[in-house]
Design a protein around this motif. Structure first.
Motif, PDB file in Angstrom:
ATOM      1  N   LEU A  55       0.844  -1.211   0.000  1.00  0.00           N
ATOM      2  CA  LEU A  55       0.000   0.000   0.000  1.00  0.00           C
ATOM      3  C   LEU A  55       0.876   1.257   0.000  1.00  0.00           C
ATOM      4  CD1 LEU A  55      -2.637   1.569   0.224  1.00  0.00           C
ATOM      5  CD2 LEU A  55      -2.623   1.128   2.678  1.00  0.00           C
ATOM      6  N   LEU A  56       1.967   1.179   0.760  1.00  0.00           N
ATOM      7  CA  LEU A  56       2.847   2.356   0.842  1.00  0.00           C
ATOM      8  C   LEU A  56       3.474   2.678  -0.515  1.00  0.00           C
ATOM      9  CD1 LEU A  56       3.449   4.127   3.308  1.00  0.00           C
ATOM     10  CD2 LEU A  56       5.679   3.017   3.462  1.00  0.00           C
ATOM     11  N   ARG A  59       1.604   5.236  -2.292  1.00  0.00           N
ATOM     12  CA  ARG A  59       1.373   6.495  -1.567  1.00  0.00           C
ATOM     13  C   ARG A  59       1.351   7.731  -2.464  1.00  0.00           C
ATOM     14  NH1 ARG A  59       4.315   8.203   4.100  1.00  0.00           N
ATOM     15  NH2 ARG A  59       2.858   9.909   4.619  1.00  0.00           N
ATOM     16  N   GLN A  63      -2.560  10.778  -2.066  1.00  0.00           N
ATOM     17  CA  GLN A  63      -2.443  11.866  -1.079  1.00  0.00           C
ATOM     18  C   GLN A  63      -3.625  12.837  -1.117  1.00  0.00           C
ATOM     19  OE1 GLN A  63      -0.239  11.421   0.976  1.00  0.00           O
ATOM     20  NE2 GLN A  63       1.849  11.199   0.187  1.00  0.00           N
ATOM     21  N   CYS A 144     -10.199   4.749   3.281  1.00  0.00           N
ATOM     22  CA  CYS A 144      -9.058   5.290   4.024  1.00  0.00           C
ATOM     23  C   CYS A 144      -8.894   6.779   3.750  1.00  0.00           C
ATOM     24  CB  CYS A 144      -7.762   4.600   3.584  1.00  0.00           C
ATOM     25  SG  CYS A 144      -7.836   2.805   3.600  1.00  0.00           S
ATOM     26  N   PRO A 146      -6.188   9.883   3.516  1.00  0.00           N
ATOM     27  CA  PRO A 146      -4.755   9.904   3.180  1.00  0.00           C
ATOM     28  C   PRO A 146      -3.866   9.867   4.429  1.00  0.00           C
ATOM     29  CG  PRO A 146      -5.965  11.478   1.823  1.00  0.00           C
ATOM     30  CD  PRO A 146      -6.947  10.938   2.834  1.00  0.00           C
ATOM     31  N   LEU A 149      -1.874   6.799   5.740  1.00  0.00           N
ATOM     32  CA  LEU A 149      -0.568   6.387   5.205  1.00  0.00           C
ATOM     33  C   LEU A 149       0.566   6.808   6.143  1.00  0.00           C
ATOM     34  CD1 LEU A 149      -1.457   7.373   1.552  1.00  0.00           C
ATOM     35  CD2 LEU A 149      -1.169   5.030   2.386  1.00  0.00           C
ATOM     36  N   ASP A 150       0.343   7.869   6.913  1.00  0.00           N
ATOM     37  CA  ASP A 150       1.373   8.278   7.891  1.00  0.00           C
ATOM     38  C   ASP A 150       1.496   7.222   8.989  1.00  0.00           C
ATOM     39  OD1 ASP A 150       0.098  11.650   7.596  1.00  0.00           O
ATOM     40  OD2 ASP A 150       1.672  10.615   6.439  1.00  0.00           O
ATOM     41  N   LEU A 152       0.739   4.187   8.620  1.00  0.00           N
ATOM     42  CA  LEU A 152       1.308   3.007   7.980  1.00  0.00           C
ATOM     43  C   LEU A 152       2.830   3.109   7.943  1.00  0.00           C
ATOM     44  CD1 LEU A 152       0.691   0.378   6.374  1.00  0.00           C
ATOM     45  CD2 LEU A 152       0.576   1.775   4.304  1.00  0.00           C
ATOM     46  N   GLN A 153       3.312   4.312   7.593  1.00  0.00           N
ATOM     47  CA  GLN A 153       4.769   4.510   7.549  1.00  0.00           C
ATOM     48  C   GLN A 153       5.371   4.295   8.937  1.00  0.00           C
ATOM     49  OE1 GLN A 153       6.882   5.656   4.571  1.00  0.00           O
ATOM     50  NE2 GLN A 153       8.067   4.478   6.081  1.00  0.00           N
TER      51      GLN A 153
END
Ligand SMILES: Nc1ccn([C@@H]2O[C@H](COP(=O)(O)OP(=O)(O)O[C@@H]3[C@@H](O)[C@H](O)[C@@H](O)[C@H](O)[C@@H]3O)[C@@H](O)[C@H]2O)c(=O)n1
Ligand SMILES: O=P([O-])([O-])O[C@@H]1[C@@H](O)[C@H](O)[C@@H](O)[C@H](O)[C@@H]1O
Length: 403
Positions: A55-56, A59, A63, A144, A146, A149-150, A152-153
């Motif tokens: 998924l990343l 990215r 966004q 989801c 955006p 994703l943070d 996730l990171q």
């Protein structure tokens, strides 16, 4: 992709890994056929990282706005997508479509990702495959923000590249909620057995129509479903199948013009074959989300011409073998068949309003009677039966629907 589009999705980012080139080529070609934007992103480390890392990789494309996330090997229904896209999303978080009742017979209980949900707020309290204390199944479909994703990171930096790991971080901050989709169709196609279950489930969803008559429901659909299972893997469109079904009727009518029993028999067999195939166009249309107003119109018009041609051919067959009385009877049979089909929608609508039984004598029965009449070499009797039953049914409908 077809189901997601039916639910309102307007573009795709597909993360590839295993057989990346082959998958990328396929989804791009499908995107062109479906006239939808498809971007592919390769995950070079797919063999060593979990799906969160995949998924990343996408990215850069995710966004701007909330996005729908699903597993490449999960199937779901369009209404679930529609409901997710219409639901309110936790700020910076995710909404996970969950089966709260855990009643889906297609679930692999050994593999499913389990979720513990606060049933009042819908907040996710815990998520993972090995969860002992759970009350819902993760269906693999997420809405989801955006900002997800943070998290996730952060999860990946902390050494957990599973999607569930990132969801757990959001859950700890109250930013992960569920949408209850109990009763909806979904399946995780992880192996051959699941693949076969998925095939049967999808065909079952596409199979019948509420208006199917008894002959269609119990004789024709079981046969057309088997044929549609094979047709689904071809590029044949519903309209092409409709035309093929009409072609079978046309050939059947032509054979019936032969003033010999074998011509009548072969024509009758083709008439029933055309009837069965006439179910495939709708099944493929529903299976591949290719239903169209035009297709429905084409199907209906070709069905009317098929019926008229077959009954006229039957009457001419009788005339050629020395029964001229078949001509007026044939006219009544054609008229009754056309009036019945023409009034079907009106009848269904009125009976639905009256809450009455919508029992109906339909095309499926008509074509089976033609086939049986041909088999037993009773063409005139067949015309008489069809003329009386179809016109009788048309009058019956007028009587039950009056007032
Ligand atoms: N080109 C097309 C064709 C169809 N559709 C869509 O499908 C329905 C029609 O559904 P279906 O094909 O499943 O059933 P149909 O109304 O043709 O009824 C047949 C009977 O005629 C036949 O005798 C019987 O044996 C068979 O089992 C079926 O009951 C259409 O309304 C469209 O929504 C499409 O989109 N494009
Ligand atoms: O199918 P799979 O990759 O083994 O496992 C998947 C999980 O990684 C994912 O987090 C979940 O949303 C899916 O429902 C599925 O369970």
């Amino acid at each position: 992709m077809r189901t997601a589009m039916e639910g309102g999705v307007t573009g795709f980012v597909v993360v590839t890994g295993y057989q990346a080139e082959r998958v990328s080529t396929f989804v791009r070609a499908l995107g062109e056929r479906l006239q939808v934007e498809v971007t592919t992103v390769n995950n070079p480390d797919w063999e060593h990282r979990e799906n969160g890392y995949s998924l990343l990789c996408a990215r850069p494309y995710l966004q701007q706005a909330p996005f729908l996330l699903t597993m490449a090997d999960h199937l779901f229904e369009a209404d679930t997508v529609r409901r997710l896209l219409g639901a309110s999303l936790p700020e910076g978080g995710i909404l996970l479509a969950c089966d709260h009742h855990r009643c889906n017979p297609l679930v692999d209980l050994e593999d499913v990702t389990r979720v513990r949900v606060d049933t009042h707020s819908g907040a996710i309290q815990a998520i993972g495959k090995g969860l002992a204390d759970y009350n819902a199944f993760d269906t693999g479909l997420f809405l989801c923000a955006p900002g997800f994703l943070d998290r996730l990171q952060e999860a990946i930096d902390a050494g957990d590249s599973t999607l569930s790991g990132a969801v757990r971080r959001l859950a700890d901050q109250g930013q992960a909620r569920t949408l209850d989709v109990s009763g909806a169709f979904w399946i995780d196609v992880d192996d051959d057995a699941a693949f076969r279950r998925a095939e049967e489930a999808l065909l079952g969803l596409a199979r019948g129509k509420e208006r199917d008559g008894p002959v269609s429901r119990y004789l024709n659909r079981p046969l057309s479903a088997r044929l549609s299972k094979r047709l689904a893997y071809t590029g044949l469109t519903p309209n092409q199948i409709s035309l093929f079904s009409f072609g079978l009727s046309l050939l059947g009518a032509a054979l019936m013009l032969i003033p010999h029993y074998w011509g009548l028999l072969l024509g009758g067999i083709l008439a029933q074959g055309a009837s069965i195939v006439d179910g495939c166009d709708g099944e493929i249309a529903r299976l591949k989300h290719q239903q169209s107003d035009y297709g429905g119109w084409l199907d209906a018009v070709l069905d009317r011409y098929s019926d008229a041609l077959l009954l006229t051919a039957l009457a001419l067959h009788c005339w050629q073998i020395g029964t001229p009385a078949a001509i007026p009877i044939g006219f009544l049979a054609v008229t009754g068949a056309l009036v019945l089909s023409y009034t079907a929608d009106k009848y269904d609508g009125l009976m639905r309003d009256k809450g009455g039984s919508r029992f109906r004598l339909g095309r499926d029965l008509r074509l089976l009677v033609i086939a049986l009449g041909a088999l037993f070499n009773l063409p005139l009797t067949t015309l008489v039966v069809i003329a009386t039953t179809m016109n009788g049914e048309a009058i019956r409908r007028m009587v039950v629907c009056r007032g």
